[in-house]
Design an enzyme around this catalytic site. Structure first.
Site, mmCIF file in Angstrom:
data_model
loop_
_atom_site.group_PDB
_atom_site.id
_atom_site.type_symbol
_atom_site.label_atom_id
_atom_site.label_comp_id
_atom_site.label_asym_id
_atom_site.label_seq_id
_atom_site.Cartn_x
_atom_site.Cartn_y
_atom_site.Cartn_z
ATOM 1 N N HIS A 36 0.849 -1.198 0.000
ATOM 2 C CA HIS A 36 0.000 0.000 0.000
ATOM 3 C C HIS A 36 0.883 1.246 0.000
ATOM 4 C CE1 HIS A 36 -3.591 -2.209 1.720
ATOM 5 N NE2 HIS A 36 -2.644 -2.955 2.248
ATOM 6 N N GLU A 118 2.527 -0.840 4.382
ATOM 7 C CA GLU A 118 2.344 0.520 3.874
ATOM 8 C C GLU A 118 3.700 1.139 3.585
ATOM 9 O OE1 GLU A 118 -0.421 2.281 3.308
ATOM 10 O OE2 GLU A 118 -1.996 1.292 4.468
ATOM 11 N N HIS A 157 -2.504 -3.005 -3.425
ATOM 12 C CA HIS A 157 -3.886 -2.740 -3.026
ATOM 13 C C HIS A 157 -4.758 -2.492 -4.257
ATOM 14 C CE1 HIS A 157 -6.508 -0.479 0.174
ATOM 15 N NE2 HIS A 157 -7.001 -1.650 -0.144
ATOM 16 N N ASP A 167 -3.409 2.444 -4.908
ATOM 17 C CA ASP A 167 -2.050 2.337 -4.364
ATOM 18 C C ASP A 167 -1.477 0.929 -4.494
ATOM 19 O OD1 ASP A 167 -4.175 1.839 -2.327
ATOM 20 O OD2 ASP A 167 -2.522 1.520 -0.935
#
Length: 181
Positions: A36, A118, A157, A167
Site C-alpha cells: 500500500h 504501507e 492494493h 495504491d
C-alpha cells in the site's frame, strides 16, 4: 540491516506502535502480501499522523482532511517510512484492517489471509531507495517465515480492490521490486 521475526510475530528491529485495529484471523493463514501507500496529510511526509490514524488518535483539528478520516478504524502490519524505518502496528499472525473490500484469486476478504505493508508515499511521487531496500528485505523475510507467501502472491492494493483503490500507484516500480525476490 538484518531483519528477523520473533516468536510473537513482530520484526525484532521495528519500532512497535501497537494498533487496537486488529483481531484474530479466522484461520492461522498468512498467504498474501499487499503493498500500500499512505501519506498524511495527503502528499506530505514525516510527522506523527500515520501512527495516530492507525492507533485511533488522529486529531480532526490538525488538518481539514483529518475531519473526514479521523474516525476510520484502519491499520497495517507495518509502515516503511521514507528513510527506511519500519514501524510495526500489528503482529503478523493477527488480522490488520488494511485491505477493506477486496478479492485475490477469487477469494474475498483479503484481510483474513494477508499481511499489509504501507509505504510512506503517494501514487505519483517516486519511492526512495531505502524503501525499496527495506521492503525487499522484509518481503524476503516474510516469504521465508510464511512459505505460502510466494512471489506470485505479492500484490498491490490497487489489484485486490480495483476501482476502489489505486495504491501503491504508478510511482511504484514493480519490476525493480519483484526482480529482487
Amino acid at each position: 540491516m538484518t531483519l528477523m521475526i520473533n516468536d510473537d510475530h513482530w520484526v525484532t528491529t521495528a519500532r512497535r506502535v501497537p494498533s487496537p485495529f486488529c483481531d484474530t484471523r479466522p484461520a492461522d493463514e498468512m498467504s498474501l502480501l499487499v503493498v500500500h501507500n499512505i501519506s498524511l496529510p495527503p502528499g506530505k511526509f514525516g510527522g506523527p499522523y500515520i501512527e495516530q490514524l492507525f492507533t485511533g488518535k488522529l486529531n480532526p483539528n490538525d488538518d481539514p482532511y483529518f475531519e473526514i478520516i479521523h474516525q476510520f478504524r484502519v491499520s497495517a502490519h507495518c509502515l516503511i517510512r521514507r528513510d527506511g524505518e519500519i514501524v510495526q502496528f500489528v503482529p503478523f499472525n493477527q488480522r490488520a484492517w488494511h485491505a477493506g473490500v477486496s478479492k485475490f484469486e477469487e477469494r474475498d476478504k483479503c484481510n483474513d489471509f494477508s499481511i499489509g505493508i504501507e509505504l510512506e508515499g503517494t501514487d505519483n511521487i517516486p519511492y526512495t531507495d531505502e524503501q525499496y531496500q527495506i521492503l525487499t528485505k522484509l518481503t524476503q523475510m516474510l516469504m521465508s517465515r510464511y512459505p505460502a507467501i510466494t512471489r506470485e502472491r505479492v500484490t498491490g492494493h490497487e489489484f485486490i480492490a480495483p476501482g476502489r483503490k489505486t495504491d501503491p500507484g504508478l510511482s511504484f516500480d514493480w519490476l525493480r521490486f519483484k526482480n529482487k525476490l
